[in-house]
Scaffold this active site. Structure first.
Site, PDB file in Angstrom:
ATOM      1  N   GLY A 278     -30.166  77.724  40.526  1.00  0.00           N
ATOM      2  CA  GLY A 278     -28.757  78.031  40.316  1.00  0.00           C
ATOM      3  C   GLY A 278     -28.223  77.138  39.212  1.00  0.00           C
ATOM      4  O   GLY A 278     -28.724  76.029  39.015  1.00  0.00           O
ATOM      5  N   THR A 279     -27.222  77.585  38.499  1.00  0.00           N
ATOM      6  CA  THR A 279     -26.808  76.826  37.328  1.00  0.00           C
ATOM      7  C   THR A 279     -25.409  76.228  37.435  1.00  0.00           C
ATOM      8  O   THR A 279     -25.246  75.216  38.090  1.00  0.00           O
ATOM      9  CB  THR A 279     -26.959  77.693  36.064  1.00  0.00           C
ATOM     10  OG1 THR A 279     -26.378  78.983  36.309  1.00  0.00           O
ATOM     11  CG2 THR A 279     -28.418  77.899  35.732  1.00  0.00           C
ATOM     12  N   THR A 280     -24.376  76.838  36.868  1.00  0.00           N
ATOM     13  CA  THR A 280     -23.120  76.114  36.662  1.00  0.00           C
ATOM     14  C   THR A 280     -22.034  76.461  37.676  1.00  0.00           C
ATOM     15  O   THR A 280     -21.718  77.632  37.886  1.00  0.00           O
ATOM     16  CB  THR A 280     -22.597  76.399  35.234  1.00  0.00           C
ATOM     17  OG1 THR A 280     -23.632  76.103  34.300  1.00  0.00           O
ATOM     18  CG2 THR A 280     -21.380  75.540  34.932  1.00  0.00           C
TER      19      THR A 280
ATOM     20  N   LYS B  61     -22.804  81.307  44.559  1.00  0.00           N
ATOM     21  CA  LYS B  61     -22.902  79.851  44.500  1.00  0.00           C
ATOM     22  C   LYS B  61     -21.682  79.149  45.095  1.00  0.00           C
ATOM     23  O   LYS B  61     -21.666  77.923  45.177  1.00  0.00           O
ATOM     24  CB  LYS B  61     -23.091  79.394  43.044  1.00  0.00           C
ATOM     25  CG  LYS B  61     -24.301  80.017  42.373  1.00  0.00           C
ATOM     26  CD  LYS B  61     -24.401  79.632  40.914  1.00  0.00           C
ATOM     27  CE  LYS B  61     -25.523  80.404  40.228  1.00  0.00           C
ATOM     28  NZ  LYS B  61     -25.597  80.090  38.794  1.00  0.00           N
TER      29      LYS B  61
ATOM     30  N   ASP C 159     -20.984  80.704  38.119  1.00  0.00           N
ATOM     31  CA  ASP C 159     -21.551  81.894  37.498  1.00  0.00           C
ATOM     32  C   ASP C 159     -22.497  82.564  38.492  1.00  0.00           C
ATOM     33  O   ASP C 159     -22.753  82.032  39.572  1.00  0.00           O
ATOM     34  CB  ASP C 159     -22.265  81.526  36.195  1.00  0.00           C
ATOM     35  CG  ASP C 159     -23.614  80.863  36.439  1.00  0.00           C
ATOM     36  OD1 ASP C 159     -23.644  79.815  37.116  1.00  0.00           O
ATOM     37  OD2 ASP C 159     -24.644  81.385  35.976  1.00  0.00           O
TER      38      ASP C 159
END
Length: 264
Positions: A48-50, A81, A65
């Site tokens: 998972g990112t931001t 997320k 995101d």
């Protein structure tokens, strides 16, 4: 019927460890070592990112995101997320997707379990402290590179304002007064937040800042997913106020992005 007096604690996590430790293999897997005979690609996990949070005059907005990566490929385009925890708090997670989602869900259950057994809601400060405990319990996986970095935010009823808590990989807890972003695009998002943020902004301005920060993160970071106008995929946004946790409608997020893009 479960009698928590048998365990000497009302901590759901500790009771679960004693009764069903097999259900916590992800959060307590320091003894798990990959088999060298199995291809390394078999252990590749989604990342998972931001995610970010911004305090405004009557609460806090959290956003993330939707993209998860698998190496240099898109692993998932619609991952969630950001999760509500209780009426006045929410958690956003970045890192190894599987452990991230498990930690967020366990945290939700723990807070609800405390409220049902104690008859009162766990304070925002108490929730932040317990989340630190969950992050520290993940140290085994963190040492193997499967790091979970949560961002926790909520509306503090006693202080009458939104609050944001960030964590390091070993459970250290730190509070941010105005805004914060984590994940692979976190640095780029924080640059936008720093440029655009002013104290006591209203909800509309906070939403506009958030969608711009995620846009800039996606523009600079290949792992962060931007708005997908063709597939109708947009970041998830939640607001947390005295009235509760509310998801910002997808139509509203789309309208914000279309207006933002039109001004570029």
């Amino acid at each position: 019927m479960l009698d928590i007096s048998d365990y000497g604690t009302s901590d759901f996590f500790q009771i679960l460890k004693r009764r069903h430790p097999e259900l916590l293999t992800t959060l307590n897997s320091s003894d798990v070592v990959p088999n060298p005979q199995v291809p390394e690609s078999a252990f590749r996990s989604y990342e998972g990112t931001t995610v970010l949070a911004v305090v405004y005059d009557t609460g806090v907005v959290m956003a993330g995101d939707r993209q998860a990566t698998e190496g240099y490929q898109v692993g998932e385009r619609r991952i969630q997320k950001v999760y509500p925890v209780d009426r006045h708090s929410a958690i956003a997670v970045a890192g190894a997707a599987g452990p991230c989602i498990e930690m967020a869900r366990l945290f939700q259950v723990e807070v609800e379990f405390y409220e049902k057994t104690e008859g009162v809601s766990l304070s925002l400060e108490g929730q932040a402290n317990f989340l630190s405990h969950l992050v520290r319990a993940n140290i085994g996986l963190a040492m193997q590179g499967l790091i979970v970095l949560p961002l926790f935010a909520g509306y503090d009823v006693k202080r009458q304002r939104g609050r944001i808590f960030k964590y390091d990989a070993i459970g250290g807890r730190y509070e941010e007064d105005d805004y914060y972003a984590i994940g692979s695009g976190g640095k780029d998002a924080r640059s936008t937040l720093k440029k655009r943020y002013t104290p006591q902004i209203n909800r509309q301005t906070a939403l506009e800042i958030v969608i711009e920060a995620l846009w800039d993160a996606a523009d600079e970071d290949i792992a962060t997913g931007g708005p997908d106008l063709i597939r109708k995929i947009f970041p998830i946004l939640y607001t947390v106020t005295e009235d509760g946790v509310t998801e910002v409608p997808e139509a509203t997020v789309e309208a914000l992005y279309r207006e933002f893009i039109a001004q570029l």
